[in-house]
Design a protein around this motif. Structure first.
Motif, PDB file in Angstrom:
ATOM      1  N   THR A   1       0.814  -1.202   0.000  1.00 33.79           N
ATOM      2  CA  THR A   1       0.000   0.000   0.000  1.00 33.79           C
ATOM      3  C   THR A   1       0.853   1.261   0.000  1.00 33.79           C
ATOM      4  N   VAL A   2       0.197   2.349  -0.334  1.00 33.39           N
ATOM      5  CA  VAL A   2       0.824   3.670  -0.350  1.00 33.39           C
ATOM      6  C   VAL A   2      -0.057   4.599   0.473  1.00 33.39           C
TER       7      VAL A   2
ATOM      8  N   ASP B   1       1.832  -4.111 -11.729  1.00 35.36           N
ATOM      9  CA  ASP B   1       2.273  -2.806 -12.209  1.00 35.36           C
ATOM     10  C   ASP B   1       1.166  -1.761 -12.160  1.00 35.36           C
ATOM     11  N   LEU B   2       0.018  -2.104 -11.596  1.00 28.74           N
ATOM     12  CA  LEU B   2      -1.099  -1.161 -11.495  1.00 28.74           C
ATOM     13  C   LEU B   2      -1.200  -0.624 -10.075  1.00 28.74           C
ATOM     14  N   LEU B   3      -1.473   0.663  -9.962  1.00 32.53           N
ATOM     15  CA  LEU B   3      -1.721   1.286  -8.671  1.00 32.53           C
ATOM     16  C   LEU B   3      -3.175   1.751  -8.660  1.00 32.53           C
TER      17      LEU B   3
ATOM     18  N   SER C   1      -6.706   5.907 -15.953  1.00 35.16           N
ATOM     19  CA  SER C   1      -8.159   5.940 -15.796  1.00 35.16           C
ATOM     20  C   SER C   1      -8.532   6.825 -14.611  1.00 35.16           C
ATOM     21  N   VAL C   2      -9.582   7.632 -14.785  1.00 35.39           N
ATOM     22  CA  VAL C   2     -10.049   8.539 -13.742  1.00 35.39           C
ATOM     23  C   VAL C   2     -11.546   8.325 -13.544  1.00 35.39           C
ATOM     24  N   ASN C   3     -11.966   8.213 -12.281  1.00 37.53           N
ATOM     25  CA  ASN C   3     -13.387   8.161 -11.937  1.00 37.53           C
ATOM     26  C   ASN C   3     -13.692   9.386 -11.093  1.00 37.53           C
TER      27      ASN C   3
ATOM     28  N   VAL D   1      -8.230   7.380  -9.233  1.00 40.51           N
ATOM     29  CA  VAL D   1      -7.508   7.031 -10.455  1.00 40.51           C
ATOM     30  C   VAL D   1      -6.880   5.649 -10.352  1.00 40.51           C
ATOM     31  N   THR D   2      -6.555   5.115 -11.526  1.00 39.22           N
ATOM     32  CA  THR D   2      -5.733   3.921 -11.657  1.00 39.22           C
ATOM     33  C   THR D   2      -4.532   4.314 -12.499  1.00 39.22           C
ATOM     34  N   THR D   3      -3.362   3.862 -12.101  1.00 34.19           N
ATOM     35  CA  THR D   3      -2.148   4.168 -12.855  1.00 34.19           C
ATOM     36  C   THR D   3      -1.506   2.883 -13.350  1.00 34.19           C
ATOM     37  N   ALA D   4      -0.658   3.023 -14.339  1.00 35.52           N
ATOM     38  CA  ALA D   4       0.127   1.903 -14.846  1.00 35.52           C
ATOM     39  C   ALA D   4       1.587   2.267 -14.736  1.00 35.52           C
ATOM     40  N   LEU D   5       2.352   1.471 -14.024  1.00 36.01           N
ATOM     41  CA  LEU D   5       3.767   1.772 -13.775  1.00 36.01           C
ATOM     42  C   LEU D   5       4.584   1.785 -15.048  1.00 36.01           C
TER      43      LEU D   5
END
Length: 130
Positions: free
Chosen positions: A5-6, A25-27, A74-76, A122-126
């Protein structure tokens, strides 16, 4: 599997959850609210100021993870009033550049604390690449 976690010191959680959780690799970032972490109170002003505070908090979480806005895929967005869409959209346009992340904006009847008008997640991709 143990969770990685962060948590950002300059963002506020309104419940028992992590600011973000890695899955490969996804946050996956939790929704950020318009709480000013310095005061612990709702950001002063209307939808534009609340949206800015949500983004400030969200980008603090991304920074704590070693990421930035260009890593977002991706943004919600949750709004309590869709008539605020254009105001939110103007702030949104200052935080990302083309090509923009995918996005969903939905209306919800309420958010966790009184006075909240918006929440962002959001979802990020490293290792994102085109």
């Amino acid at each position: 599997m143990s969770r990685q976690t962060v948590n950002a010191s300059h963002a506020t959680a309104v419940g028992p959850y992590s600011h973000a959780t890695w899955a490969g690799d996804l946050l996956f970032c939790s929704g950020q609210t318009p709480i000013n972490p310095s005061s612990g109170r709702l950001a002063d002003g209307g939808i534009a100021e609340q949206t800015r505070q949500c983004f400030d908090n969200l980008f603090q979480v991304l920074e704590a993870a070693g990421l930035g806005g260009d890593d977002v895929v991706s943004v919600n967005i949750h709004l309590t009033d869709m008539s605020d869409f254009s105001h939110m959209n103007r702030v949104y346009a200052t935080r990302f550049s083309a090509p923009y992340p995918s996005r969903t904006t939905i209306r919800c009847s309420s958010l966790p604390l009184s006075g909240f008008t918006t929440s962002l997640r959001v979802t990020t991709a490293l290792t994102y690449s085109t």
